[in-house]
Design an enzyme around this catalytic site. Structure first.
Site, PDB file in Angstrom:
ATOM      1  N   CYS A   1       0.819  -1.221   0.000  1.00  0.00           N
ATOM      2  CA  CYS A   1       0.000   0.000   0.000  1.00  0.00           C
ATOM      3  C   CYS A   1       0.853   1.271   0.000  1.00  0.00           C
ATOM      4  O   CYS A   1       0.353   2.358  -0.284  1.00  0.00           O
ATOM      5  CB  CYS A   1      -0.940  -0.015   1.191  1.00  0.00           C
ATOM      6  SG  CYS A   1      -1.948  -1.503   1.228  1.00  0.00           S
TER       7      CYS A   1
ATOM      8  N   LYS B   1      -9.957   5.984   3.485  1.00  0.00           N
ATOM      9  CA  LYS B   1     -11.289   5.551   3.903  1.00  0.00           C
ATOM     10  C   LYS B   1     -12.391   6.047   2.960  1.00  0.00           C
ATOM     11  O   LYS B   1     -13.261   5.275   2.570  1.00  0.00           O
ATOM     12  CB  LYS B   1     -11.513   6.077   5.329  1.00  0.00           C
ATOM     13  CG  LYS B   1     -12.833   5.780   5.934  1.00  0.00           C
ATOM     14  CD  LYS B   1     -12.947   4.321   6.285  1.00  0.00           C
ATOM     15  CE  LYS B   1     -14.399   3.919   6.386  1.00  0.00           C
ATOM     16  NZ  LYS B   1     -15.099   3.835   5.118  1.00  0.00           N
TER      17      LYS B   1
ATOM     18  N   HIS C   1      -8.640   3.757  -2.095  1.00  0.00           N
ATOM     19  CA  HIS C   1      -7.312   3.202  -1.880  1.00  0.00           C
ATOM     20  C   HIS C   1      -6.884   2.297  -3.037  1.00  0.00           C
ATOM     21  O   HIS C   1      -6.840   1.075  -2.900  1.00  0.00           O
ATOM     22  CB  HIS C   1      -7.312   2.449  -0.540  1.00  0.00           C
ATOM     23  CG  HIS C   1      -5.970   1.946  -0.110  1.00  0.00           C
ATOM     24  ND1 HIS C   1      -4.778   2.525  -0.496  1.00  0.00           N
ATOM     25  CD2 HIS C   1      -5.630   0.915   0.701  1.00  0.00           C
ATOM     26  CE1 HIS C   1      -3.784   1.859   0.044  1.00  0.00           C
ATOM     27  NE2 HIS C   1      -4.264   0.876   0.766  1.00  0.00           N
TER      28      HIS C   1
END
Lengths: 388, 133
Positions: free
Chosen positions: A85, A333, A337
């Site tokens: 990520c 959020k 993402h």
């Protein structure tokens, strides 16, 4: 090391895209080139982030194709970065280091990810490939599961009733959706309530659906150059004041999951390089892949004492207008993402904030902004400190 | 010293319900599962060492949305073994819907179970299980 600055930035809308990874990157990359008043031929290298293209589109080796669609010269090498990520943040940091070292004068960095092409079961399986493939993944662990374990440990360690912690975690989601609702690029442009978070489907105890960020498609790109060059080309170059990156092993070796050791090392290095401390930071885009993750990051970066950051959102301290605005973009959020692009989108938000271009989400007078991205089950953390 | 201890060795031990680790000749720490250097001091002076089966549960989650091929709900947990290393395993014999934070700190016994591999994994893999004592 010479001074390094960011010229133009650009990102696609995050969400479900009909475009391929390369097409999304073309949109972001060409946007960043235009916003920097340069041409593709001026770019000496591409630092390209993508994690799961092999599963999303059957595409390995995406960097040279991403390079080609921008019209970059054959003499400018394109390299793919992967740090789960934190992929794009790591790509941007390495771009900055090589420009700082004088290897290149001007480069492009960013990433693309089209996670929704996989569907949720395969996406969940491939994301879990970021955990140890022999000693963790066979147990069926998932990323919500990793942060679910962290949340349970946080409640126990600091003796906070789980119900109270969960209510405060929900406040993080509510706050980030409040920000994201004002961001035209966000995946979820809608506000939510604490009650809605607490009535969602359970994903990995104690995390419910709205404690979790979505699988998203998207791309973002930034142009990085020597400060001298940047000053000639744009009115408001944003300077890379400091960076940090750290690596840790599998989750089972990390023991106390409430403290991300790699983050504590990475942020210390970034603060030192920038010559600042947490009190000097005006706003922050941090890794809120799950609500508990934002709480843990606030503490590791020195904004709150350990065990004291859990009610920051509930108190309004991290909301627009609060004392330290966190994730004004909506964060992972609400903004979404797309893992290979996330770090570049975080940088994009901070750059626009420091230039005063963020409209209703503007943090007034912001001069120093911090980017924090975590990759895998706490294996990679990368931080970038930007100043106007 | 410097006896290589691989994933395959670990799998063979787990098939016999033994948990293989490595003992450091320099700092005496045990690392499990085995790896090339000591988890504490990075020394490569290691020798195979079977570890004990008692551990303390440190945290857990119930997976309800699972990767392709898994059958939720099931419990994933971290435990601190009495021999030192923390390990990840599945807590079994507990109803996933009747779990709470009070599980943390409970003593568990470790064993092993083989899970079905998929297209991407190194075949069927033995992993740790935890049972409440």
């Amino acid at each position: 090391m010479r001074e390094v600055a960011i010229l133009g930035v650009a990102m696609t809308k995050f969400g479900n895209s009909e475009k391929t990874n390369i097409e999304m990157f073309a949109e972001a990359g060409l946007g960043a080139i235009k916003n920097s008043n340069i041409e593709a031929k001026d770019l000496e290298a591409l630092f390209f982030g993508n994690c799961l293209g092999t599963f999303e589109e059957g595409q390995m080796h995406m960097a040279p194709f991403a390079h080609s669609v921008l019209g970059m010269p054959i003499s400018s090498p394109a390299t793919r970065f992967e740090g789960a990520c934190a992929t794009a943040t790591v790509a941007i940091r390495h771009a900055s280091l090589l420009v700082g070292a004088g290897v290149y004068d001007m480069v492009i960095a960013g990433g693309a990810e089209r996670t929704t092409a996989m569907g949720t079961p395969l996406a969940t399986r491939t994301f879990a490939m970021g955990c140890h493939a022999q000693y963790e993944s066979p147990l069926g662990i998932t990323f919500p599961g990793v942060f679910g374990m962290a949340a349970h440990m946080y409640a126990k360690k600091y003796n906070i009733p789980l119900k109270e912690l969960k209510r405060n975690m929900a406040e993080v989601a509510v706050k980030n959706h409040f920000h994201g609702a004002q961001n035209p690029k966000a995946h979820f442009k809608k506000e939510i309530t604490v009650e809605k978070v607490l009535s969602g489907a359970m994903i990995a105890d104690p995390l419910q659906l709205l404690d979790c960020c979505p699988f998203s498609d998207g791309s973002a790109a930034v142009i990085i150059a020597s400060a001298d060059k940047a000053k000639q080309l744009v009115d408001k170059p944003i300077y890379i004041a400091g960076t940090g990156q750290a690596s840790a092993g599998p989750l089972y070796l990390q023991e106390d999951l409430t403290r991300v050791k790699a983050r504590e090392v990475s942020i210390k290095k970034a603060y030192k390089e920038a010559g600042i401390g947490p009190k000097d930071v005006d706003l922050c885009e941090l890794h809120d892949c799950f609500t508990i993750a934002e709480i843990m990051a606030l503490e590791s970066m020195g904004f709150y004492e350990f065990g004291k950051g859990y009610d920051a959102a509930a108190k309004g301290e991290t909301r627009l207008g609060g004392k330290m605005v966190v994730n004004p973009s909506g964060g992972l959020k609400s903004k979404g993402h797309p893992i290979g692009a996330t770090g570049a989108a975080q940088v994009t938000e901070i750059v626009e904030q420091l230039r005063g271009e963020s409209g209703s989400r503007q943090v007034e007078g912001a001069k120093i902004g911090l980017v924090d991205t975590l990759g895998g089950d706490f294996g990679t953390v990368c931080n970038i400190i930007l100043r106007s | 010293m410097n006896e290589e201890c691989t994933f395959e060795d670990y799998q063979k031990s787990m098939a016999e319900n033994k948990i293989l680790g490595v003992l450091c000749a320099d700092c005496n720490a045990i690392t499990a599962p085995p790896q090339a250097v000591c988890r504490k001091c990075s020394s490569p002076n290691l020798s195979p060492k079977e570890i004990g089966k008692n551990a303390t549960l440190k945290t857990f989650t119930v997976i309800r949305v699972a990767p392709d091929g898994m059958n939720p709900p099931y419990i994933v947990a971290l435990a601190e073994t009495d021999d030192g290393p923390w390990v990840m395993g599945n807590l079994i014999g507990v109803d996933p819907d009747k779990t709470d934070v009070e599980l943390i700190g409970k003593k568990v016994s470790m064993s092993s179970a083989q899970g079905k591999g998929d297209l991407y994994s190194l075949g069927d893999i033995y992993s740790l299980t935890f049972s409440l004592q």
